[in-house]
Design a protein around this motif. Sequence first.
Motif, short mmCIF file in Angstrom:
data_model
loop_
_atom_site.label_atom_id
_atom_site.label_comp_id
_atom_site.label_asym_id
_atom_site.label_seq_id
_atom_site.Cartn_x
_atom_site.Cartn_y
_atom_site.Cartn_z
N TYR A 124 0.89 -0.78 -3.68
CA TYR A 124 1.03 0.33 -4.63
C TYR A 124 1.02 -0.20 -6.06
N ASP A 152 10.17 3.14 -5.32
CA ASP A 152 8.79 3.58 -5.18
C ASP A 152 8.04 2.73 -4.16
N ILE A 155 8.80 4.04 -0.71
CA ILE A 155 8.04 5.26 -0.42
C ILE A 155 6.59 4.92 -0.14
N ALA A 156 6.02 3.98 -0.91
CA ALA A 156 4.64 3.56 -0.67
C ALA A 156 4.51 2.93 0.72
N ILE A 164 -2.23 5.91 -2.51
CA ILE A 164 -1.46 6.61 -3.55
C ILE A 164 -2.07 6.29 -4.90
N VAL A 169 4.12 7.72 -7.63
CA VAL A 169 5.40 7.99 -6.98
C VAL A 169 6.42 8.33 -8.06
N VAL A 185 4.78 12.66 -4.70
CA VAL A 185 3.81 11.59 -4.50
C VAL A 185 2.41 12.16 -4.71
N ARG A 186 1.66 11.47 -5.53
CA ARG A 186 0.30 11.88 -5.86
C ARG A 186 -0.69 10.92 -5.20
N THR A 319 11.52 3.23 -11.13
CA THR A 319 10.08 3.48 -11.14
C THR A 319 9.65 3.90 -12.53
#
Length: 619
Positions: A124, A152, A155-156, A164, A169, A185-186, A319
């Motif tokens: 990420y 972050d 989460i990644a 991602i 994030v 999350v984009r 983050t």
Amino acid sequence: QFSQLVSSDLKVLGRSSYTLCSDGQLLIRQVLHPETSKKNFLLSDCFYSFYDLRKEFHTCYPSSAAVKDQTIKTMAEYLGLGTDEAEEDFGVWQVKTMVAIIFSMLSEGCNHVFTEPETVKYKYETGPCSKSETVDSETVIRARGLPWQSSDQDIARFFKGLNIAKGGVALCLNSQGRRNGEALVRFVNSEQRDLALERHKHHMGSRYIEVYKATGEEFLKIAGGTSNEVAQFLSKENQVIIRMRGLPFTATQEDVLGFLGPECPVTGGKEGLLFVKYPDGRPTGDAFVLFSCEEYAQNALKKHKEILGKRYIELFRSTAAEVQQVLNRYMSTPLIPTLPTPIIPVIPPPYTIATGSIRDCVRLRGLPYTAGIDDILEFMGDATGDIKPHGVHMVLNQQGRPSGDAFIQMKSADKAFMVAQKCHKKMMKDRYVEVFQCSGEEMNFVLMGGTLNRSGLSPPPCKLPCLSPPAYAAFQTAAVIPAEAAALYQPQALLPTTRTPQASAAAPPTVTYYPAQAAQLYMNYTAYYPSPPVSPTTVGYIAAPPGAVAAAASATHTPILPQPGALVRMQGLPYNTGMKEILSFFQGYQYAPDDYNGLIQLSDQARSVLQAPKEWVCL
């Protein structure tokens, strides 16, 4: 073993590189990458680039079925190829059929070229996000139920196998600036977002994570920023961000670098530090630090709750989106909250707390601490219709918690007597409640902080009661504040003096003005008597028009506040500051003449209501 087998076969053919071709993306993106990440296995490079046979087939044959509806069997039937599903070994006939489909696509009739493989990001990438960016709502999801300490990168890792977007994030914070277990999350495209939605209720450690659709506006609200200082701080890519909280307000960059020590060097030295400040430049006690690698960040996290100066410092992973959120929150904080200018006259309420000896009230004692207004109304039963509007008063202790007592104003003494007879020692939840008939004067004493027991009445202390706001909507009245509230600016008015009925009848009503928005904001408190005294600049008490001011001044001795602009607010005073020190501080300036009633010290009760520091308001 698979990689070694393929590599040895390629050596025999005199080749060294190869690319996988899969039936769709699910096996690689949703199975191999997530599972190997959970088991801490490292995948070879060949699994980060592959061709999706379904996409390539649809590109080669546009008239075929849509990509999402393709299967190996439908592709073979479209080309007129036979399939032998009698193979006993798992997956063998599928692979043989895929080989036949690929040869058909490479034949002279089609001459299809495999040029753009699907890719899986190795890691990420962090980065800033500007509020001016356009974010497609079809690429954003909301993850809920995250462990509060997750970063972050965690989460990644949960979405491993899916791409991602850079800086995509955004951990969400609550009103106190702490993480609330949610993140936005984009992803790089809508296809990746749809695959992410399929991970709904997959596990991160021992917790399952809920995944829902979100919008681009929500993402920009959390992750977007406009500060050039933040953009420059986050411009150093692929850095590990650590948040420091609880720093002394006098801490400098040298202090922070010395606290971290040589074992965890900060990227760029002082340039890798970002102190969070209020709009007026005052420090908030928060800072963000950049580290070039995970090892340095881990060394820094080991200093969690170590002492700097006289305070312990908290360190957390952070983050880029959290940096933006924290800066946006503090930089948007007004120096002195102000209320809008429209004003409306406030009229006395039709029902006020009686101070006479008429026994038209009841006292409930022994309530469960979890009981609320709704529970009391249910407990009263049919007698609820005989309660005066805003006539239910919960008594709280000094800590602001329910004391187990409540007072109820009834429409008459007969109604109060009937309720006391009917509801005495009636059960509420798992406790019986005692119900006594009492007068408005007795109720007023208790609400003012006094006590009512078998020995009689004990006078209240010189502070206001702690009243709970009304939680029911049975009676809707206009936003009003009792006329006595204006007198509460005088210290001697904290305890209302005893008044005879003749004197009360002869006294003209006090004129008070109250802004519309403030009336809505403090409706919970103005529904009660006495209304808590508050700072005029905070709540928004302002002067009425000149004509009304003159009329009010002639009709009452209550001081009328001057026009806006004649007030100053002092913050940060020592707690032992007296009137003499304040007058000395303003030496050389002209303040309100005649006396020093212009100095109004906020009471402890008002401060607890407003959550404001100790201060004086000067007229």
